[in-house]
Scaffold this motif. Sequence first.
Motif, PDB file in Angstrom:
ATOM      1  N   PHE A  96     -36.471 -27.335  -8.515  1.00  0.00           N
ATOM      2  CA  PHE A  96     -36.099 -26.610  -9.734  1.00  0.00           C
ATOM      3  C   PHE A  96     -36.946 -27.003 -10.941  1.00  0.00           C
ATOM      4  N   ILE A  97     -37.922 -27.882 -10.771  1.00  0.00           N
ATOM      5  CA  ILE A  97     -38.645 -28.402 -11.936  1.00  0.00           C
ATOM      6  C   ILE A  97     -39.452 -27.305 -12.642  1.00  0.00           C
ATOM      7  N   LEU A  98     -39.874 -26.301 -11.897  1.00  0.00           N
ATOM      8  CA  LEU A  98     -40.658 -25.221 -12.508  1.00  0.00           C
ATOM      9  C   LEU A  98     -39.835 -23.943 -12.608  1.00  0.00           C
ATOM     10  N   GLU A 103     -30.789 -20.602 -13.435  1.00  0.00           N
ATOM     11  CA  GLU A 103     -30.991 -21.015 -12.041  1.00  0.00           C
ATOM     12  C   GLU A 103     -31.373 -22.501 -11.957  1.00  0.00           C
ATOM     13  N   HIS A 104     -32.221 -22.951 -12.893  1.00  0.00           N
ATOM     14  CA  HIS A 104     -32.597 -24.365 -12.916  1.00  0.00           C
ATOM     15  C   HIS A 104     -31.344 -25.245 -13.035  1.00  0.00           C
ATOM     16  N   ALA A 105     -30.471 -24.902 -13.984  1.00  0.00           N
ATOM     17  CA  ALA A 105     -29.274 -25.728 -14.237  1.00  0.00           C
ATOM     18  C   ALA A 105     -28.345 -25.706 -13.020  1.00  0.00           C
ATOM     19  N   LEU A 107     -29.108 -25.344  -9.853  1.00  0.00           N
ATOM     20  CA  LEU A 107     -29.633 -26.177  -8.758  1.00  0.00           C
ATOM     21  C   LEU A 107     -29.617 -27.662  -9.141  1.00  0.00           C
ATOM     22  N   ARG A 108     -29.959 -27.969 -10.391  1.00  0.00           N
ATOM     23  CA  ARG A 108     -29.993 -29.375 -10.822  1.00  0.00           C
ATOM     24  C   ARG A 108     -28.600 -30.010 -10.692  1.00  0.00           C
ATOM     25  N   ARG A 109     -27.568 -29.190 -11.059  1.00  0.00           N
ATOM     26  CA  ARG A 109     -26.192 -29.711 -10.980  1.00  0.00           C
ATOM     27  C   ARG A 109     -25.818 -30.177  -9.576  1.00  0.00           C
ATOM     28  N   GLU A 248     -43.759 -41.381  -5.987  1.00  0.00           N
ATOM     29  CA  GLU A 248     -45.090 -41.370  -6.609  1.00  0.00           C
ATOM     30  C   GLU A 248     -45.070 -41.943  -8.026  1.00  0.00           C
ATOM     31  N   THR A 249     -44.060 -41.518  -8.793  1.00  0.00           N
ATOM     32  CA  THR A 249     -44.012 -41.925 -10.199  1.00  0.00           C
ATOM     33  C   THR A 249     -43.755 -43.424 -10.351  1.00  0.00           C
ATOM     34  N   THR A 250     -42.673 -43.881  -9.721  1.00  0.00           N
ATOM     35  CA  THR A 250     -42.283 -45.285  -9.892  1.00  0.00           C
ATOM     36  C   THR A 250     -43.362 -46.215  -9.327  1.00  0.00           C
ATOM     37  N   GLY A 297     -49.411 -33.783 -19.309  1.00  0.00           N
ATOM     38  CA  GLY A 297     -48.723 -32.934 -20.278  1.00  0.00           C
ATOM     39  C   GLY A 297     -47.636 -32.093 -19.663  1.00  0.00           C
ATOM     40  N   ARG A 298     -46.542 -31.994 -20.381  1.00  0.00           N
ATOM     41  CA  ARG A 298     -45.536 -31.009 -19.986  1.00  0.00           C
ATOM     42  C   ARG A 298     -46.139 -29.647 -20.288  1.00  0.00           C
ATOM     43  N   ARG A 299     -45.896 -28.686 -19.426  1.00  0.00           N
ATOM     44  CA  ARG A 299     -46.538 -27.374 -19.611  1.00  0.00           C
ATOM     45  C   ARG A 299     -45.475 -26.283 -19.654  1.00  0.00           C
ATOM     46  N   ARG A 300     -45.635 -25.367 -20.590  1.00  0.00           N
ATOM     47  CA  ARG A 300     -44.658 -24.299 -20.788  1.00  0.00           C
ATOM     48  C   ARG A 300     -45.380 -23.032 -21.230  1.00  0.00           C
ATOM     49  N   VAL A 301     -44.632 -21.883 -21.212  1.00  0.00           N
ATOM     50  CA  VAL A 301     -45.183 -20.659 -21.773  1.00  0.00           C
ATOM     51  C   VAL A 301     -44.115 -20.056 -22.694  1.00  0.00           C
ATOM     52  N   VAL A 349     -40.980 -40.432 -24.900  1.00  0.00           N
ATOM     53  CA  VAL A 349     -40.842 -39.175 -24.171  1.00  0.00           C
ATOM     54  C   VAL A 349     -41.511 -39.267 -22.785  1.00  0.00           C
ATOM     55  N   ALA A 350     -41.549 -40.476 -22.230  1.00  0.00           N
ATOM     56  CA  ALA A 350     -42.160 -40.643 -20.905  1.00  0.00           C
ATOM     57  C   ALA A 350     -41.369 -39.916 -19.821  1.00  0.00           C
ATOM     58  N   PHE A 351     -40.071 -39.703 -20.050  1.00  0.00           N
ATOM     59  CA  PHE A 351     -39.278 -38.954 -19.085  1.00  0.00           C
ATOM     60  C   PHE A 351     -39.119 -37.496 -19.513  1.00  0.00           C
ATOM     61  N   VAL A 355     -34.000 -29.777 -21.235  1.00  0.00           N
ATOM     62  CA  VAL A 355     -33.254 -29.534 -19.993  1.00  0.00           C
ATOM     63  C   VAL A 355     -33.959 -30.079 -18.749  1.00  0.00           C
ATOM     64  N   HIS A 356     -35.271 -30.247 -18.827  1.00  0.00           N
ATOM     65  CA  HIS A 356     -35.991 -30.767 -17.654  1.00  0.00           C
ATOM     66  C   HIS A 356     -36.184 -32.278 -17.711  1.00  0.00           C
ATOM     67  N   GLN A 357     -35.551 -32.932 -18.682  1.00  0.00           N
ATOM     68  CA  GLN A 357     -35.734 -34.389 -18.779  1.00  0.00           C
ATOM     69  C   GLN A 357     -35.438 -35.028 -17.418  1.00  0.00           C
ATOM     70  N   CYS A 358     -36.221 -36.029 -17.078  1.00  0.00           N
ATOM     71  CA  CYS A 358     -36.217 -36.607 -15.725  1.00  0.00           C
ATOM     72  C   CYS A 358     -34.807 -36.896 -15.193  1.00  0.00           C
ATOM     73  N   LEU A 359     -34.526 -36.310 -14.070  1.00  0.00           N
ATOM     74  CA  LEU A 359     -33.232 -36.519 -13.410  1.00  0.00           C
ATOM     75  C   LEU A 359     -33.137 -37.932 -12.839  1.00  0.00           C
TER      76      LEU A 359
HETATM   77  C1  HEM Z   1     -41.312 -44.047 -13.822  1.00  0.00           C
HETATM   78  C2  HEM Z   1     -40.872 -43.076 -13.139  1.00  0.00           C
HETATM   79  C3  HEM Z   1     -40.756 -41.644 -13.571  1.00  0.00           C
HETATM   80  C4  HEM Z   1     -41.343 -40.955 -14.596  1.00  0.00           C
HETATM   81  C5  HEM Z   1     -42.299 -41.484 -15.653  1.00  0.00           C
HETATM   82  C6  HEM Z   1     -40.860 -39.592 -14.530  1.00  0.00           C
HETATM   83  C7  HEM Z   1     -41.205 -38.592 -15.420  1.00  0.00           C
HETATM   84  C8  HEM Z   1     -40.680 -37.315 -15.418  1.00  0.00           C
HETATM   85  C9  HEM Z   1     -40.956 -36.303 -16.415  1.00  0.00           C
HETATM   86  C10 HEM Z   1     -41.897 -36.459 -17.593  1.00  0.00           C
HETATM   87  C11 HEM Z   1     -40.222 -35.212 -16.098  1.00  0.00           C
HETATM   88  C12 HEM Z   1     -40.135 -33.909 -16.910  1.00  0.00           C
HETATM   89  C13 HEM Z   1     -40.926 -32.785 -16.352  1.00  0.00           C
HETATM   90  C14 HEM Z   1     -41.034 -31.598 -17.310  1.00  0.00           C
HETATM   91  O1  HEM Z   1     -40.426 -31.573 -18.368  1.00  0.00           O
HETATM   92  O2  HEM Z   1     -41.788 -30.694 -16.991  1.00  0.00           O
HETATM   93  C15 HEM Z   1     -39.501 -35.512 -14.884  1.00  0.00           C
HETATM   94  C16 HEM Z   1     -38.673 -34.633 -14.235  1.00  0.00           C
HETATM   95  C17 HEM Z   1     -38.047 -34.932 -13.048  1.00  0.00           C
HETATM   96  N1  HEM Z   1     -38.003 -36.152 -12.401  1.00  0.00           N
HETATM   97 FE1  HEM Z   1     -38.915 -37.829 -12.961  1.00  0.00          FE
HETATM   98  N2  HEM Z   1     -40.012 -39.481 -13.463  1.00  0.00           N
HETATM   99  C18 HEM Z   1     -39.910 -40.713 -12.859  1.00  0.00           C
HETATM  100  C19 HEM Z   1     -39.134 -41.043 -11.758  1.00  0.00           C
HETATM  101  C20 HEM Z   1     -38.358 -40.166 -11.065  1.00  0.00           C
HETATM  102  C21 HEM Z   1     -37.546 -40.511  -9.916  1.00  0.00           C
HETATM  103  C22 HEM Z   1     -37.414 -41.905  -9.324  1.00  0.00           C
HETATM  104  C23 HEM Z   1     -36.950 -39.341  -9.504  1.00  0.00           C
HETATM  105  C24 HEM Z   1     -36.005 -39.059  -8.393  1.00  0.00           C
HETATM  106  C25 HEM Z   1     -35.651 -39.691  -7.449  1.00  0.00           C
HETATM  107  C26 HEM Z   1     -37.355 -38.293 -10.415  1.00  0.00           C
HETATM  108  C27 HEM Z   1     -36.962 -36.984 -10.324  1.00  0.00           C
HETATM  109  C28 HEM Z   1     -37.262 -36.011 -11.257  1.00  0.00           C
HETATM  110  C29 HEM Z   1     -36.759 -34.642 -11.162  1.00  0.00           C
HETATM  111  C30 HEM Z   1     -35.883 -34.075 -10.069  1.00  0.00           C
HETATM  112  C31 HEM Z   1     -37.262 -33.958 -12.281  1.00  0.00           C
HETATM  113  C32 HEM Z   1     -37.038 -32.494 -12.650  1.00  0.00           C
HETATM  114  C33 HEM Z   1     -35.911 -32.358 -13.612  1.00  0.00           C
HETATM  115  C34 HEM Z   1     -35.647 -30.923 -14.003  1.00  0.00           C
HETATM  116  O3  HEM Z   1     -36.552 -30.079 -13.936  1.00  0.00           O
HETATM  117  O4  HEM Z   1     -34.515 -30.648 -14.406  1.00  0.00           O
HETATM  118  N3  HEM Z   1     -38.214 -38.830 -11.344  1.00  0.00           N
HETATM  119  N4  HEM Z   1     -39.773 -36.823 -14.496  1.00  0.00           N
END
Ligand code: HEM
Length: 409
Positions: A96-98, A103-105, A107-109, A248-250, A297-301, A349-351, A355-359
């Motif tokens: 649901f990230i894109l 619909e995003h909300a 699925l995220r729920r 990948e991120t962690t 970068g976060r990307r939007r239109v 704002v690393a997360f 609404v798309h803030q990192c789950l």
């Molecule tokens: C250091 C680790 C992490 C960083 C820096 C990070 C960063 C981000 C960022 C910046 C977004 C926002 C994307 C956007 O606005 O376009 C995001 C979304 C998301 N992240 Fe993370 N993330 C991390 C770890 C994780 C982990 C461990 C998980 C899951 C197990 C996770 C799951 C997700 C999901 C599902 C979304 C989409 C949320 C949505 O669209 O509602 N992330 N993350």
Amino acid sequence: MTSTVSPAGPEAAAVPEYPMDRAAGCPFDPPPDLATAQRQGPLARVRLWDGSTPWLVTRYADQRTLLADPRLSADVERPGYPSSAPIQPGGSKIGFILMDDPEHARLRRMVTAPFTIKRIEALRPAVQGIVDRLIDEMLAGPKPVDLVEEFALPVPSLVICDLLGVPYTDHDFFQANSKVIIKRTATPEQRMTAMGNLTEYLDRLVGEKLENPGNDLLSGLTGRVKAGELTRQDAAQIGVLLLIAGHETTANMIALGTLALLEHPDQLALLRDTDDPKLVASAVEELLRYLHITHSGRRRVAVEDIELAGQTIRAGEGVILPNDIGNRDPDAFEHPDQLDVRRDARHHVAFGFGVHQCLGQPLARMELQVVYSTLYKRIPTLRLATDLDRIPFKHDGSVYGVYELPVTW
Ligand code: HEM
């Protein structure tokens, strides 16, 4: 193959290319040209690989305002979306990230419950066990070691596999495929194949769990499938998103964070010598702010006209919000280019934001706290086994980090 291309303006050739060259500066800093753009003003135009010229939002406060604005869409298939690579209609969305609300909300729920702070805190002892075991194995083996391979990647991979109910024995397969998906230089065909492989793999697992549910997140999703709330395809897609995002991120934060600390020994000493969980937590926030691994970068239109800083972002125009530079905005963080583990950086704002803030942020935070409070205490003489300029940085990925980190002690 088609791609979404917003028409290049007549000025396109004169507009700076994006992403900008990070290799030109300090490996922990955003690209120098991005810092210059921020100093010059809140909005600029940049040129993408396809010749389109989306807006660049340079300042922290504007980035947060816009990321919370429903007039911006995250739908990668909308005309004008500033995609980082050619997109394949119907095949470019991961979970649901894109997608946009509602619909995003919806699925995220379906997957918010396992990521609540309480549920994640309950996993802390198990994560501590994983971290201790991997350190024991490193200490017992030969040195130098590649910290990425032996530690930074296995920690989050083992954790997310356990949470999702994915067999860790398959890690070579899913790590190889997710590596391709987040590699900016992968061809659309390579990316589609990797996506297809992972989706097929997750779909098979969902099928098995429909028959034989366990006590894991994917099994929880199959309950939703049985109740008719979710299609099997959506369940598999959510699995793909969580599997990729979960390790990948962690993993990149663990390796790059360790490198940044080794290059800032005073900060490393503070972390190594403390038993205060508050200082560890603040170090995690500061490293997330300072390094900002989701750097492209976060990307939007825009779906409607939006006024910002005396300019109009028109409906259909792409917008890039590079939060690496947002996290270095002097209006939001004093001395932003200094790594200071004692500062309060929680508003970074690393997360992302909105609404798309990192789950997965509670999970990422907890894993990083366990790692940063354990690794340097247990291996106090940890040091680089090569020169900084020989470390291969991920300049070609949509997640920043290092490919290898040779260390010894
Ligand atoms: C250091 C680790 C992490 C960083 C820096 C990070 C960063 C981000 C960022 C910046 C977004 C926002 C994307 C956007 O606005 O376009 C995001 C979304 C998301 N992240 Fe993370 N993330 C991390 C770890 C994780 C982990 C461990 C998980 C899951 C197990 C996770 C799951 C997700 C999901 C599902 C979304 C989409 C949320 C949505 O669209 O509602 N992330 N993350």
